[in-house]
Each structure stands twice: as C-alpha cells, then as structure tokens.
Motif scaffolding. Structure first.
Motif, PDB file in Angstrom:
ATOM      1  N   ASP A  60     -14.889 -10.614   1.760  1.00 44.66           N
ATOM      2  CA  ASP A  60     -14.382  -9.380   1.177  1.00 44.66           C
ATOM      3  C   ASP A  60     -13.110  -8.988   1.916  1.00 44.66           C
ATOM      4  OD1 ASP A  60     -16.478  -9.131  -0.615  1.00 44.66           O
ATOM      5  OD2 ASP A  60     -17.751  -8.129   0.870  1.00 44.66           O
ATOM      6  N   TRP A  61     -12.070  -8.722   1.152  1.00 43.31           N
ATOM      7  CA  TRP A  61     -10.803  -8.312   1.756  1.00 43.31           C
ATOM      8  C   TRP A  61     -10.902  -6.830   2.101  1.00 43.31           C
ATOM      9  CZ3 TRP A  61      -6.612 -11.690   2.366  1.00 43.31           C
ATOM     10  CH2 TRP A  61      -5.451 -11.102   2.914  1.00 43.31           C
ATOM     11  N   ARG A  62     -11.024  -6.542   3.383  1.00 40.34           N
ATOM     12  CA  ARG A  62     -11.252  -5.161   3.821  1.00 40.34           C
ATOM     13  C   ARG A  62     -10.007  -4.496   4.407  1.00 40.34           C
ATOM     14  NH1 ARG A  62     -16.680  -4.077   3.923  1.00 40.34           N
ATOM     15  NH2 ARG A  62     -18.068  -5.889   3.767  1.00 40.34           N
TER      16      ARG A  62
END
Length: 285
Positions: A60-62
């Motif tokens: 997940d690109w956080r």
C-alpha cells in the motif's frame, strides 16, 4: 526456485527449437540470436503473470519516499548495475587483445571462458541467489553468529563442489575442447589453442565461484558501494595484467591475468567482509 528454473530453461529451449527448425538454413546464426530474445521475452511474460497471480506480497502506498529512501534505493540499484557494466566492458577489452595476438584468438578465448563462466553461474551464482534472502534477514536482525555461519557454510559448499571440477578441467582440458568443438572448421591448432586457455582458466573455477558468494554477503550488509569499488579495481588490475602478460604468453597470458585478478578480488572482498561485519546498524529503508 520454480521461477528461477523456468528462467534457466526458457532461453536454451527457444534456441534448441530454432536450431532444429533451421538446421539447414544459412541464417541459422541469426535464428540462434533470435532464440535469446524470444527465450527472455517468454520468461519475462511468465514472471509477470506469476508475480501478479501467485505472490502473497502486496504493498500500500502510504507516503511519498523522502530523500534518504530514494538515495538508498539508488545505491541498491545503480552501484550493482554500474559494476556489472564495468565487468562486461572487460570482456570486450579481452576480446580486442585476443584479436591482436593470433588468428582465431577471440574464438579460442571466448569458447574457453564461456565454459568456465557457465560453471561460475551453476555453482557460485546459484548458491549466492538462494542464500541471499536468508543472509539479508540475519543481517537485518544483527544476528552476527548466524550470518557468519551461513557465509562459512556457503563458502565451504562452493569450495567442495568447485575443487573437484577444477581438477577435472585441469586434467582433461584437451579432451573437453576436442569433444565440444573439435569438428568442422575448428582445426587441431584451434583445439590446442583453446584447450591451453581452458587449462589456465581451470585454476580460476574456485575463485570465480566464490565471488558471487562474497558479493551476496556484502549485499546482505547493504555495502553496495564496496562491491562496486572492488569491481572497478578488479577490472583495472585485470586490464593492466592482461596487456602485460599477453605480450609474454599470448592468449594464455590474458587467461593468467584473469586468474590473478580474480584471486586478488577474492582477497579484497574477504578483507571488506572482515572489516564490515555486523558491527554497525544496518540501514533501514
């Protein structure tokens, strides 16, 4: 390991099929070159589908990566790539030197070197590839004892496999070349010249097989720059020795230079590992 096996099989399979279909074709060499491209393309498609369908890892690109993370990623990608480019440039220089020494010099050196290089891939690269994830985890946990145990075990295994093969090559170098290449336009002189190169390179099987292992150990410690510097120094040393020794011993001199430079590289890598064991925190991405 299944994916790795598919990679190793895809290109040879494509080449064998194309040779079988174009055996009497005057353009068979071009079809062999096409086999390389087709094999790697098929493997890439297989790897892409396999990664998408089978892997359990999802990300997940956080947050946007900061400057430190980008610098670490660049170091992890660029230095190994530049090191490989430097090492490959050495093959070009060796071929150029061989072409100045004797008729068929490039072919003799290339055929002998490819045999030894294949052994390096089968022994050294295979062990290094399978052990790198384990050693990286041990380095990340600062588990010095297990890290050193894994490295020692890998060096021992590589040595025990390489030494008998090296002895076999040293004893039967002429018979090996005669069996593999001794037909067609490959004359008796060509066999003698190539087998001489193979005999010299036979001394190098152990050291060439140890280099991927020692590189993997440094990669596990995230010492990418050290690997790169070692490759640059090794290439420079190899070139100087090849230029000098080729004047004394002909094509065999180029092979002797490779052996000496590889031994020096293994020694330098060993010192690098000794002074860069897990005594500093591993950088975290």
């Amino acid at each position: 390991f299944t994916v790795t096996a598919a990679r190793n099989m895809s290109m040879p399979t494509a080449i064998i099929v194309l040779i079988a279909l174009n055996w009497q074709n005057s353009e068979v060499v071009s079809w062999i070159a096409a086999g390389h491209a087709i094999g790697y393309f098929c493997y890439f498609i297989y790897l892409l589908v396999y990664s998408f369908m089978k892997t359990d890892f999802r990300f997940d690109w956080r947050a946007w990566p900061n400057r430190k993370v980008i610098a670490q990623l660049n170091e992890a990608v660029l230095y190994p790539s530049f090191g490989l480019a430097v090492r490959q440039s050495l093959r070009i220089a060796e071929g150029a030197l061989a072409s100045l020494i004797a008729p068929g010099g490039v072919a003799s050196y290339y055929f002998a070197y490819r045999l030894i290089s294949s052994l390096q891939t089968i022994i050294g690269v295979s062990f290094a590839t399978t052990k790198l994830p384990e050693m990286s985890r041990q380095a990340a946990r600062q588990d010095k004892r297990k890290y050193e145990k894994s490295l020692s075990s890998q060096i021992w295994q590589v040595s025990m496999i390489s030494l008998p093969i090296s002895l076999f090559v040293l004893l039967f170098h002429t018979q090996i070349i005669q069996l593999l290449y001794g037909r067609g336009s490959f004359t008796v002189d060509s066999v003698a010249q190539t087998s001489q190169v193979l005999q010299v390179l036979g001394f190098n099987i152990l050291f060439l097989s140890l280099i991927p292992t020692l590189n993997a150990a440094l990669y596990a410690l995230q010492k990418y720059k050290l690997v790169w510097w070692n490759q640059v120094l090794n290439t420079a040393t190899n070139l100087v020795l090849a230029w000098y020794l080729s004047k004394l011993y002909g094509i065999a001199g180029i092979a002797i230079a490779l052996v000496l430079a590889t031994i020096a590289s293994v020694i330098v890598q060993s010192f690098m590992l000794y002074y860069n064991r897990i005594v500093q925190p591993i950088k975290e991405v």
